[in-house]
Design a protein around this motif. Structure first.
Motif, PDB file in Angstrom:
ATOM      1  N   LEU A 228      88.580 -56.239  19.365  1.00 46.59           N
ATOM      2  CA  LEU A 228      89.508 -55.247  19.538  1.00 46.59           C
ATOM      3  C   LEU A 228      90.397 -55.453  20.716  1.00 46.59           C
ATOM      4  CD1 LEU A 228      89.796 -52.112  18.292  1.00 46.59           C
ATOM      5  CD2 LEU A 228      88.195 -51.186  20.550  1.00 46.59           C
ATOM      6  N   PRO A 229      91.464 -54.914  20.715  1.00 45.91           N
ATOM      7  CA  PRO A 229      92.907 -55.466  21.346  1.00 45.91           C
ATOM      8  C   PRO A 229      92.460 -54.980  22.435  1.00 45.91           C
ATOM      9  CG  PRO A 229      93.440 -54.193  19.577  1.00 45.91           C
ATOM     10  CD  PRO A 229      92.454 -54.689  18.855  1.00 45.91           C
ATOM     11  N   ALA A 230      92.916 -55.674  23.910  1.00 42.04           N
ATOM     12  CA  ALA A 230      92.193 -54.648  24.758  1.00 42.04           C
ATOM     13  C   ALA A 230      92.937 -53.144  25.489  1.00 42.04           C
ATOM     14  CB  ALA A 230      92.775 -55.584  26.580  1.00 42.04           C
ATOM     15  N   GLY A 231      92.404 -52.352  26.620  1.00 42.58           N
ATOM     16  CA  GLY A 231      93.545 -51.240  26.273  1.00 42.58           C
ATOM     17  C   GLY A 231      93.634 -50.873  25.028  1.00 42.58           C
ATOM     18  N   LYS A 232      93.198 -50.669  24.100  1.00 37.53           N
ATOM     19  CA  LYS A 232      92.976 -49.875  22.945  1.00 37.53           C
ATOM     20  C   LYS A 232      91.797 -48.499  22.581  1.00 37.53           C
ATOM     21  CE  LYS A 232      95.319 -48.958  18.936  1.00 37.53           C
ATOM     22  NZ  LYS A 232      96.457 -49.195  18.481  1.00 37.53           N
ATOM     23  N   PRO A 233      92.348 -47.661  23.482  1.00 40.29           N
ATOM     24  CA  PRO A 233      91.851 -46.394  23.291  1.00 40.29           C
ATOM     25  C   PRO A 233      91.346 -45.748  22.202  1.00 40.29           C
ATOM     26  CG  PRO A 233      93.537 -45.648  24.072  1.00 40.29           C
ATOM     27  CD  PRO A 233      93.620 -46.854  24.069  1.00 40.29           C
ATOM     28  N   ASP A 234      90.167 -45.180  21.431  1.00 38.74           N
ATOM     29  CA  ASP A 234      89.118 -44.264  20.654  1.00 38.74           C
ATOM     30  C   ASP A 234      90.496 -43.367  19.977  1.00 38.74           C
ATOM     31  OD1 ASP A 234      85.665 -45.247  20.892  1.00 38.74           O
ATOM     32  OD2 ASP A 234      87.321 -46.558  19.951  1.00 38.74           O
ATOM     33  N   SER A 235      91.268 -43.063  21.239  1.00 37.83           N
ATOM     34  CA  SER A 235      91.739 -41.825  21.181  1.00 37.83           C
ATOM     35  C   SER A 235      92.896 -42.212  19.775  1.00 37.83           C
ATOM     36  CB  SER A 235      92.569 -41.598  22.012  1.00 37.83           C
ATOM     37  OG  SER A 235      92.855 -41.825  23.186  1.00 37.83           O
ATOM     38  N   GLU A 236      93.789 -43.473  19.994  1.00 38.44           N
ATOM     39  CA  GLU A 236      94.789 -43.729  19.932  1.00 38.44           C
ATOM     40  C   GLU A 236      94.577 -44.635  17.980  1.00 38.44           C
ATOM     41  OE1 GLU A 236      97.072 -47.121  21.229  1.00 38.44           O
ATOM     42  OE2 GLU A 236      96.655 -46.143  23.270  1.00 38.44           O
ATOM     43  N   SER A 237      93.220 -43.874  17.509  1.00 36.10           N
ATOM     44  CA  SER A 237      93.096 -44.049  15.815  1.00 36.10           C
ATOM     45  C   SER A 237      93.886 -43.152  15.440  1.00 36.10           C
ATOM     46  CB  SER A 237      91.365 -44.184  15.975  1.00 36.10           C
ATOM     47  OG  SER A 237      91.475 -44.317  14.634  1.00 36.10           O
ATOM     48  N   PRO A 249      83.024 -49.022  13.270  1.00 34.43           N
ATOM     49  CA  PRO A 249      83.745 -49.240  13.702  1.00 34.43           C
ATOM     50  C   PRO A 249      84.926 -48.659  13.554  1.00 34.43           C
ATOM     51  CG  PRO A 249      83.411 -50.989  12.280  1.00 34.43           C
ATOM     52  CD  PRO A 249      82.541 -49.543  12.035  1.00 34.43           C
ATOM     53  N   HIS A 250      86.249 -48.985  15.022  1.00 31.66           N
ATOM     54  CA  HIS A 250      86.861 -48.940  15.309  1.00 31.66           C
ATOM     55  C   HIS A 250      88.093 -50.008  14.033  1.00 31.66           C
ATOM     56  CE1 HIS A 250      91.034 -48.178  16.882  1.00 31.66           C
ATOM     57  NE2 HIS A 250      90.565 -47.813  18.136  1.00 31.66           N
ATOM     58  N   PRO A 251      88.951 -48.928  13.670  1.00 31.51           N
ATOM     59  CA  PRO A 251      89.586 -49.707  12.692  1.00 31.51           C
ATOM     60  C   PRO A 251      90.657 -50.484  12.933  1.00 31.51           C
ATOM     61  CG  PRO A 251      90.947 -47.613  12.814  1.00 31.51           C
ATOM     62  CD  PRO A 251      89.592 -47.642  14.175  1.00 31.51           C
ATOM     63  N   ASP A 252      90.698 -50.973  14.416  1.00 28.33           N
ATOM     64  CA  ASP A 252      91.500 -51.500  14.557  1.00 28.33           C
ATOM     65  C   ASP A 252      90.861 -53.084  14.964  1.00 28.33           C
ATOM     66  OD1 ASP A 252      94.879 -51.545  14.799  1.00 28.33           O
ATOM     67  OD2 ASP A 252      93.430 -49.787  16.505  1.00 28.33           O
ATOM     68  N   SER A 253      89.269 -53.000  15.133  1.00 28.48           N
ATOM     69  CA  SER A 253      88.759 -54.216  15.065  1.00 28.48           C
ATOM     70  C   SER A 253      88.192 -55.017  14.245  1.00 28.48           C
ATOM     71  CB  SER A 253      86.981 -53.719  15.704  1.00 28.48           C
ATOM     72  OG  SER A 253      86.391 -52.272  14.422  1.00 28.48           O
ATOM     73  N   TRP A 254      88.433 -55.168  12.756  1.00 29.33           N
ATOM     74  CA  TRP A 254      88.583 -55.150  11.320  1.00 29.33           C
ATOM     75  C   TRP A 254      89.959 -56.183  11.033  1.00 29.33           C
ATOM     76  CZ3 TRP A 254      86.901 -51.193  11.088  1.00 29.33           C
ATOM     77  CH2 TRP A 254      87.309 -50.142   9.609  1.00 29.33           C
ATOM     78  N   LEU A 255      90.582 -56.638  10.372  1.00 30.43           N
ATOM     79  CA  LEU A 255      91.819 -57.111   9.211  1.00 30.43           C
ATOM     80  C   LEU A 255      90.399 -56.738   8.065  1.00 30.43           C
ATOM     81  CD1 LEU A 255      92.943 -60.161  10.534  1.00 30.43           C
ATOM     82  CD2 LEU A 255      94.125 -57.894  11.409  1.00 30.43           C
ATOM     83  N   ASN A 256      91.943 -56.615   6.690  1.00 32.58           N
ATOM     84  CA  ASN A 256      91.805 -56.156   5.653  1.00 32.58           C
ATOM     85  C   ASN A 256      91.825 -57.549   5.124  1.00 32.58           C
ATOM     86  OD1 ASN A 256      90.955 -53.555   5.770  1.00 32.58           O
ATOM     87  ND2 ASN A 256      92.734 -52.700   6.091  1.00 32.58           N
ATOM     88  N   LEU A 257      90.970 -58.282   3.542  1.00 30.96           N
ATOM     89  CA  LEU A 257      91.357 -59.031   3.360  1.00 30.96           C
ATOM     90  C   LEU A 257      91.544 -59.194   2.319  1.00 30.96           C
ATOM     91  CD1 LEU A 257      92.445 -62.224   3.458  1.00 30.96           C
ATOM     92  CD2 LEU A 257      90.184 -63.027   3.242  1.00 30.96           C
ATOM     93  N   GLU A 258      92.610 -59.087   1.418  1.00 28.81           N
ATOM     94  CA  GLU A 258      92.475 -58.799  -0.016  1.00 28.81           C
ATOM     95  C   GLU A 258      92.771 -59.515  -0.725  1.00 28.81           C
ATOM     96  OE1 GLU A 258      93.826 -54.626  -1.215  1.00 28.81           O
ATOM     97  OE2 GLU A 258      95.433 -55.532  -2.481  1.00 28.81           O
TER      98      GLU A 258
END
Length: 426
Positions: A228-237, A249-258
């Motif tokens: 998860l990028p530093a300083g990325k609070p859950d409220s920004e989801s 998990p927080h959506p910024d904690s993974w990549l979608n690979l299609e």
């Protein structure tokens, strides 16, 4: 008179000393005066490169000398101890040589050399670097195992910052070959890899003429966990905390690979997006809409639930309501197993994709794309790796709008499949 002469001589000596002092001070000032960024960078690059080369030479000389010393002292030690020590040293001495002789390393090295890109010649010019074969070995080591830069630093005797630069330089070189390695098939190439919609349809070729398409490829996706990028609070989801499940998990904690793979498990399409982007298949569907010639007549893609149902992308029913729909779902499911296996193979070969310890989206995307390209490179060389398919319960997916042409095509296929099965001799 003599006194005046002495004074003149003394003044001359003082002037000479002062002049010499100024010369020395000028030299010292020139030597220690702060360098410009460019000059400092060049000097540091040369120094580090010389240190690396000297270290490699010293290692070879040291190993050779040690082996010779062991051989000369063999008579003075017990045979068992001498043989064990000599074998250990020889293993160390030939470790690097054995790794460089790895056919995979040789193949990837030759592939990059044959790409004939200006990047490999001009990038990082003047900086400390390894030979191309060592760069490939180092980078494949990082991709194929879940190890840290620190571990690789010890093995290759390089500082972590330099390894980081070398690894991402390698990724960028591979990525320049994306269009060459991940290609949407056209013409005769596409026709060579078409599959029947169902395995038993190959005995009923007339069905394809009546409207049952052949399968050009299979569309699927997977998640690649990242830090998860530093300083990325859950409220920004994008999803409010109250509406997101606690175990999600927080959506910024993974990549979608299609991915889209063909009958051989080769990737013919690759799209990487942030975890917060939920529109499955939207980019590919738009590309198909603008370029209908991508599909030979009477062909389609197979995709799972949650992908857009169109005339070119056929998806299963979320729940089969009758025997006809169940039969259709079984045929679709056999194709979906192919993309699941390709994803499992990708993650088995490149175990770094199981978790990317980096919070930078662009760098994480570069690593994932590099692995997908190299997946095809290894298939070209006949190097096959089989991974275990993840049998965990699939995540819930949102329903998508169904295109009218897609609904009509699916119903046509459902009816033809069932009517042919009923007419088949028992």
């Amino acid at each position: 008179m003599e006194r005046g002469s002495s004074v003149l001589k003394m003044e001359a000596r003082e002037w000479s000393v002062a002049a010499a002092g100024r010369v020395i001070m000028d030299a010292v000032q020139a030597e220690w005066e702060p360098l410009s960024h460019w000059e400092l960078d060049q000097r540091l690059d040369r120094a580090v490169e010389e240190m690396i080369e000297a270290d490699l030479v010293a290692q070879v000389q040291e190993q050779t000398a040690y082996v010779s010393k062991l051989a000369s002292q063999q008579e003075d030690s017990s045979p068992a101890e001498s043989r064990s020590a000599q074998e250990t040293t020889l293993q160390r001495a030939h470790a690097t040589e054995a790794m460089e002789a790895n056919p995979t390393v040789q193949y990837v090295t030759n592939f990059l050399q044959s790409s004939n890109t200006g990047y490999s010649k001009n990038r990082l010019s003047g900086r400390a670097r390894l030979s191309l074969s060592h760069t490939v070995l180092l980078s494949l080591t990082l991709l194929s195992k879940r190890i840290s830069y620190r571990s690789v630093s010890s093995s290759f005797h390089l500082e972590k910052g330099n390894i980081h630069r070398i690894f991402f330089s390698f990724c960028e070189q591979v990525i320049t070959q994306k269009d060459r390695l991940i290609q949407w098939p056209t013409g005769q190439v596409a026709l060579q890899h078409l599959l029947p919609f169902s395995s038993w349809l190959s005995r009923n070729e007339g069905l394809e003429e009546r409207g049952v398409p052949r399968v050009l490829g299979v569309l699927g996706d997977t998640r690649i966990p990242i830090r998860l990028p530093a300083g990325k609070p859950d409220s920004e989801s994008d999803a409010p905390e109250a509406k997101r499940p606690k175990n999600e998990p927080h959506p910024d904690s993974w990549l979608n690979l299609e991915l889209v793979c063909n009958d051989k498990g080769r990737f013919i399409y690759c799209h990487i997006s942030k975890g917060s982007e939920k529109d499955r298949g939207s980019a590919l569907a738009e590309r198909i809409r603008q370029n209908p010639e991508m599909f030979p007549t009477g062909t389609c893609l197979i995709a799972g639930v949650g992908y857009p149902l169109t005339e070119q992308i056929l998806t299963p029913f979320s729940t089969g309501r009758n025997p006809q729909e169940n039969l259709y779902n079984r045929s679709v499911g056999s194709h979906l197993g192919r993309i699941n296996q390709a994803v499992a193979d990708l993650k088995e070969r490149f175990q770094k994709l199981r978790y990317l310890d980096m919070g930078n989206y662009d760098r994480a995307k570069a690593v994932v794309l590099t692995a997908c390209i190299l997946h095809n490179v290894f298939l070209d060389m006949g190097d096959v790796t089989k991974g275990l398919i993840d049998r965990s319960t699939p995540e819930d997916v949102d329903e998508v709008n169904e295109d009218a042409a897609g609904v009509k095509m699916r119903e046509t296929v459902v009816n033809l499949l069932y009517s042919t099965l009923e007419a088949a001799p028992q």
